[in-house]
Design a protein around this motif. Sequence first.
Motif, PDB file in Angstrom:
ATOM      1  N   GLU A 143       0.819  -1.218   0.000  1.00 54.06           N
ATOM      2  CA  GLU A 143       0.000   0.000   0.000  1.00 54.06           C
ATOM      3  C   GLU A 143       0.849   1.263   0.000  1.00 54.06           C
ATOM      4  O   GLU A 143       1.784   1.406   0.784  1.00 54.06           O
ATOM      5  CB  GLU A 143      -0.916  -0.001   1.224  1.00 54.06           C
ATOM      6  N   GLY A 144       0.503   2.171  -0.925  1.00 52.58           N
ATOM      7  CA  GLY A 144       1.063   3.514  -0.903  1.00 52.58           C
ATOM      8  C   GLY A 144       0.124   4.391  -0.102  1.00 52.58           C
ATOM      9  O   GLY A 144      -0.944   4.762  -0.578  1.00 52.58           O
ATOM     10  N   LYS A 145       0.491   4.696   1.107  1.00 48.69           N
ATOM     11  CA  LYS A 145      -0.425   5.380   2.020  1.00 48.69           C
ATOM     12  C   LYS A 145      -0.729   6.796   1.536  1.00 48.69           C
ATOM     13  O   LYS A 145       0.089   7.446   0.888  1.00 48.69           O
ATOM     14  CB  LYS A 145       0.166   5.409   3.427  1.00 48.69           C
ATOM     15  N   VAL A 146      -1.925   7.274   1.895  1.00 50.22           N
ATOM     16  CA  VAL A 146      -2.358   8.595   1.455  1.00 50.22           C
ATOM     17  C   VAL A 146      -1.413   9.675   1.960  1.00 50.22           C
ATOM     18  O   VAL A 146      -1.146  10.664   1.264  1.00 50.22           O
ATOM     19  CB  VAL A 146      -3.815   8.871   1.890  1.00 50.22           C
ATOM     20  N   GLU A 147      -0.842   9.489   3.152  1.00 46.51           N
ATOM     21  CA  GLU A 147       0.082  10.501   3.681  1.00 46.51           C
ATOM     22  C   GLU A 147       1.394  10.547   2.902  1.00 46.51           C
ATOM     23  O   GLU A 147       2.153  11.515   3.007  1.00 46.51           O
ATOM     24  CB  GLU A 147       0.359  10.269   5.179  1.00 46.51           C
ATOM     25  N   ASN A 148       1.663   9.500   2.120  1.00 49.04           N
ATOM     26  CA  ASN A 148       2.834   9.481   1.239  1.00 49.04           C
ATOM     27  C   ASN A 148       2.452   9.755  -0.215  1.00 49.04           C
ATOM     28  O   ASN A 148       3.196   9.420  -1.136  1.00 49.04           O
ATOM     29  CB  ASN A 148       3.555   8.128   1.339  1.00 49.04           C
ATOM     30  N   GLY A 149       1.281  10.348  -0.404  1.00 51.44           N
ATOM     31  CA  GLY A 149       0.846  10.681  -1.760  1.00 51.44           C
ATOM     32  C   GLY A 149       0.486   9.464  -2.579  1.00 51.44           C
ATOM     33  O   GLY A 149       0.594   9.492  -3.811  1.00 51.44           O
ATOM     34  N   PHE A 150       0.089   8.371  -1.918  1.00 48.61           N
ATOM     35  CA  PHE A 150      -0.263   7.101  -2.566  1.00 48.61           C
ATOM     36  C   PHE A 150       0.950   6.437  -3.237  1.00 48.61           C
ATOM     37  O   PHE A 150       0.783   5.592  -4.114  1.00 48.61           O
ATOM     38  CB  PHE A 150      -1.373   7.284  -3.609  1.00 48.61           C
ATOM     39  N   LYS A 151       2.160   6.788  -2.829  1.00 49.93           N
ATOM     40  CA  LYS A 151       3.358   6.275  -3.494  1.00 49.93           C
ATOM     41  C   LYS A 151       4.063   5.210  -2.661  1.00 49.93           C
ATOM     42  O   LYS A 151       4.142   5.304  -1.433  1.00 49.93           O
ATOM     43  CB  LYS A 151       4.331   7.422  -3.799  1.00 49.93           C
ATOM     44  N   LEU A 152       4.585   4.218  -3.346  1.00 50.09           N
ATOM     45  CA  LEU A 152       5.363   3.145  -2.729  1.00 50.09           C
ATOM     46  C   LEU A 152       6.631   3.719  -2.102  1.00 50.09           C
ATOM     47  O   LEU A 152       7.337   4.509  -2.726  1.00 50.09           O
ATOM     48  CB  LEU A 152       5.729   2.116  -3.807  1.00 50.09           C
ATOM     49  N   GLN A 153       6.906   3.301  -0.868  1.00 52.70           N
ATOM     50  CA  GLN A 153       8.106   3.749  -0.173  1.00 52.70           C
ATOM     51  C   GLN A 153       9.201   2.691  -0.250  1.00 52.70           C
ATOM     52  O   GLN A 153       8.920   1.487  -0.291  1.00 52.70           O
ATOM     53  CB  GLN A 153       7.782   4.050   1.291  1.00 52.70           C
ATOM     54  N   ALA A 154      10.447   3.140  -0.268  1.00 58.58           N
ATOM     55  CA  ALA A 154      11.586   2.228  -0.444  1.00 58.58           C
ATOM     56  C   ALA A 154      11.613   1.141   0.630  1.00 58.58           C
ATOM     57  O   ALA A 154      11.859  -0.031   0.319  1.00 58.58           O
ATOM     58  CB  ALA A 154      12.886   3.028  -0.429  1.00 58.58           C
ATOM     59  N   ALA A 155      11.360   1.502   1.872  1.00 57.84           N
ATOM     60  CA  ALA A 155      11.395   0.507   2.961  1.00 57.84           C
ATOM     61  C   ALA A 155      10.325  -0.552   2.772  1.00 57.84           C
ATOM     62  O   ALA A 155      10.557  -1.748   3.042  1.00 57.84           O
ATOM     63  CB  ALA A 155      11.222   1.205   4.306  1.00 57.84           C
ATOM     64  N   TYR A 181       5.789   9.870  -9.475  1.00 56.48           N
ATOM     65  CA  TYR A 181       7.042   9.786  -8.718  1.00 56.48           C
ATOM     66  C   TYR A 181       8.054  10.792  -9.249  1.00 56.48           C
ATOM     67  O   TYR A 181       8.339  10.823 -10.454  1.00 56.48           O
ATOM     68  CB  TYR A 181       7.634   8.386  -8.824  1.00 56.48           C
ATOM     69  N   SER A 182       8.625  11.576  -8.348  1.00 58.03           N
ATOM     70  CA  SER A 182       9.711  12.471  -8.717  1.00 58.03           C
ATOM     71  C   SER A 182      10.981  11.659  -8.965  1.00 58.03           C
ATOM     72  O   SER A 182      11.059  10.466  -8.623  1.00 58.03           O
ATOM     73  CB  SER A 182       9.962  13.487  -7.604  1.00 58.03           C
ATOM     74  N   ARG A 183      11.985  12.300  -9.533  1.00 60.54           N
ATOM     75  CA  ARG A 183      13.263  11.619  -9.754  1.00 60.54           C
ATOM     76  C   ARG A 183      13.831  11.103  -8.430  1.00 60.54           C
ATOM     77  O   ARG A 183      14.328   9.979  -8.354  1.00 60.54           O
ATOM     78  CB  ARG A 183      14.248  12.571 -10.433  1.00 60.54           C
ATOM     79  N   ALA A 184      13.761  11.921  -7.386  1.00 57.06           N
ATOM     80  CA  ALA A 184      14.295  11.507  -6.088  1.00 57.06           C
ATOM     81  C   ALA A 184      13.530  10.306  -5.528  1.00 57.06           C
ATOM     82  O   ALA A 184      14.133   9.377  -4.960  1.00 57.06           O
ATOM     83  CB  ALA A 184      14.244  12.673  -5.104  1.00 57.06           C
ATOM     84  N   GLU A 185      12.213  10.309  -5.700  1.00 55.07           N
ATOM     85  CA  GLU A 185      11.401   9.189  -5.212  1.00 55.07           C
ATOM     86  C   GLU A 185      11.707   7.914  -5.983  1.00 55.07           C
ATOM     87  O   GLU A 185      11.776   6.819  -5.397  1.00 55.07           O
ATOM     88  CB  GLU A 185       9.923   9.542  -5.306  1.00 55.07           C
ATOM     89  N   LEU A 186      11.893   8.036  -7.300  1.00 50.81           N
ATOM     90  CA  LEU A 186      12.285   6.860  -8.094  1.00 50.81           C
ATOM     91  C   LEU A 186      13.678   6.379  -7.708  1.00 50.81           C
ATOM     92  O   LEU A 186      13.932   5.173  -7.642  1.00 50.81           O
ATOM     93  CB  LEU A 186      12.241   7.188  -9.588  1.00 50.81           C
ATOM     94  N   ASN A 187      14.594   7.305  -7.446  1.00 47.47           N
ATOM     95  CA  ASN A 187      15.952   6.926  -7.050  1.00 47.47           C
ATOM     96  C   ASN A 187      15.950   6.075  -5.795  1.00 47.47           C
ATOM     97  O   ASN A 187      16.724   5.106  -5.691  1.00 47.47           O
ATOM     98  CB  ASN A 187      16.805   8.181  -6.820  1.00 47.47           C
ATOM     99  N   ALA A 188      15.102   6.421  -4.851  1.00 43.72           N
ATOM    100  CA  ALA A 188      15.021   5.647  -3.614  1.00 43.72           C
ATOM    101  C   ALA A 188      14.586   4.210  -3.900  1.00 43.72           C
ATOM    102  O   ALA A 188      15.101   3.252  -3.295  1.00 43.72           O
ATOM    103  CB  ALA A 188      14.061   6.318  -2.638  1.00 43.72           C
ATOM    104  N   LEU A 189      13.648   4.055  -4.843  1.00 46.10           N
ATOM    105  CA  LEU A 189      13.173   2.713  -5.204  1.00 46.10           C
ATOM    106  C   LEU A 189      14.221   1.950  -6.012  1.00 46.10           C
ATOM    107  O   LEU A 189      14.436   0.748  -5.791  1.00 46.10           O
ATOM    108  CB  LEU A 189      11.872   2.818  -5.992  1.00 46.10           C
ATOM    109  N   THR A 190      14.859   2.631  -6.944  1.00 47.93           N
ATOM    110  CA  THR A 190      15.852   1.931  -7.775  1.00 47.93           C
ATOM    111  C   THR A 190      17.069   1.511  -6.945  1.00 47.93           C
ATOM    112  O   THR A 190      17.701   0.494  -7.239  1.00 47.93           O
ATOM    113  CB  THR A 190      16.291   2.801  -8.967  1.00 47.93           C
ATOM    114  N   ASP A 191      17.381   2.264  -5.893  1.00 49.94           N
ATOM    115  CA  ASP A 191      18.479   1.847  -5.009  1.00 49.94           C
ATOM    116  C   ASP A 191      18.161   0.502  -4.360  1.00 49.94           C
ATOM    117  O   ASP A 191      19.049  -0.352  -4.192  1.00 49.94           O
ATOM    118  CB  ASP A 191      18.703   2.899  -3.915  1.00 49.94           C
ATOM    119  N   VAL A 192      16.905   0.295  -4.010  1.00 49.70           N
ATOM    120  CA  VAL A 192      16.490  -0.996  -3.452  1.00 49.70           C
ATOM    121  C   VAL A 192      16.598  -2.084  -4.515  1.00 49.70           C
ATOM    122  O   VAL A 192      17.130  -3.186  -4.273  1.00 49.70           O
ATOM    123  CB  VAL A 192      15.047  -0.922  -2.913  1.00 49.70           C
ATOM    124  N   LEU A 193      16.129  -1.802  -5.720  1.00 49.27           N
ATOM    125  CA  LEU A 193      16.114  -2.796  -6.794  1.00 49.27           C
ATOM    126  C   LEU A 193      17.518  -3.226  -7.195  1.00 49.27           C
ATOM    127  O   LEU A 193      17.730  -4.379  -7.596  1.00 49.27           O
ATOM    128  CB  LEU A 193      15.364  -2.242  -7.999  1.00 49.27           C
TER     129      LEU A 193
END
Length: 400
Positions: A143-155, A181-193
């Motif tokens: 779940e991408g919580k509403v407080e996070n703008g419905f976006k998946l978080q890296a953790a 997703y902003s570039r910074a938000e995508l970067n956080a996810l790609t670091d996990v991947l």
Amino acid sequence: MGFISDSLNRIQPSATIAISNKAMQLKAEGKNVIGLAAGEPDFDTPQNIKDAAIKAIQAGKTKYTPVDGIPELKKAIVDKFKRENNLDYKVAQVSVGSGGKQVLFNALMATVNPGDEVIVPAPYWVSYPDIVMLAGGTPVFVEGKVENGFKLQAADLEKAITPKTKWLILNSPSNPSGAAYSRAELNALTDVLLKHPHVWVLSDDMYEHLVYDDFEFTTPAQVEPKLYDRTLTMNGVSKSYCMTGWRIGYGAGPEQLIKAMSKLQSQSTSNPSSIAQWAAVEALNGPQGFIDDNNKVFKERRDLVVSMLNQAKGLSCPTPEGAFYVYPSCTGCIGKTAPSGNVIRNDEDFVTELLAAEGVAAVHGAAFGMSPFFRISYATGTETLEDACKRIQRFCGNLR
């Protein structure tokens, strides 16, 4: 022995299509219904694109084509990815299907085995989990919580990955929430991947050009080039180019994957419409200025709908970065009684009672995997949207 296959019994019909059909049926019966369920721009296909299709017909370009696209369209797609996303692909790395849904379907059916897991951030487009299940895989919802703008978080992504994970599906801007997703938000996810080389990325960029407020669109393989060899970047002409009925989607990725997708398509639909392909060539290569013009209108509509829904008793509507949807919460309406006398227990009850009382068709949040919300498409006329929002305000005000 049952007649219908077990694989088909694993899935449900598309909720968005079902509600759109219900709205059309009620209209045909003479009911005053405003349909806000379909994700379809109300703008007409630009004239130069229609002219290209007519020219193709007149030139006799009405025969079979290569299974996954004519060379001219694949070249236009290669040029688009380089021009707009700084991604280098060869023609052999491109697949064209009959809409973006077929490209997604081909990719998942060609790669997912029973037991494989596919991470699907919620809220999600209704077809993602069903296609995964049809292929025999297991959708894993995060779940991408509403407080996070419905976006998946890296953790949360890190926690969801297991040895069985085969794909992560990312959709930005999102259907249904409009979150991008902003570039910074995508970067956080790609670091996990990068830490999990067995996980592939399916980036659904169908709403790429529909972003507002100076938002800068980026896509995972662009943000992190090390993911290039395990990313399918998918797009199409339906939304930005107002060509939903033309049914042209496309994807680019590693040749091994593209060949597998072509093999599947060769035994299902074969080539997309030859005429629509030539129209898509013009769409990608021709003038692009109308996209910004349309976006100005979409932004005005977004701001109108967000403002009016936030004035409705019991609703809370975030402002999305892109697409043409809003995904308001109806938490404040749960437990109340509708004019019919029925108690609203969940978001499905909310949209059912809204349609019955005020003739406004929306899609309940449970269809997208996240409640209690509902989705409204603002890809329709401004006056119609204003009327619909007034009806929603009245409906919410009449709840007891």
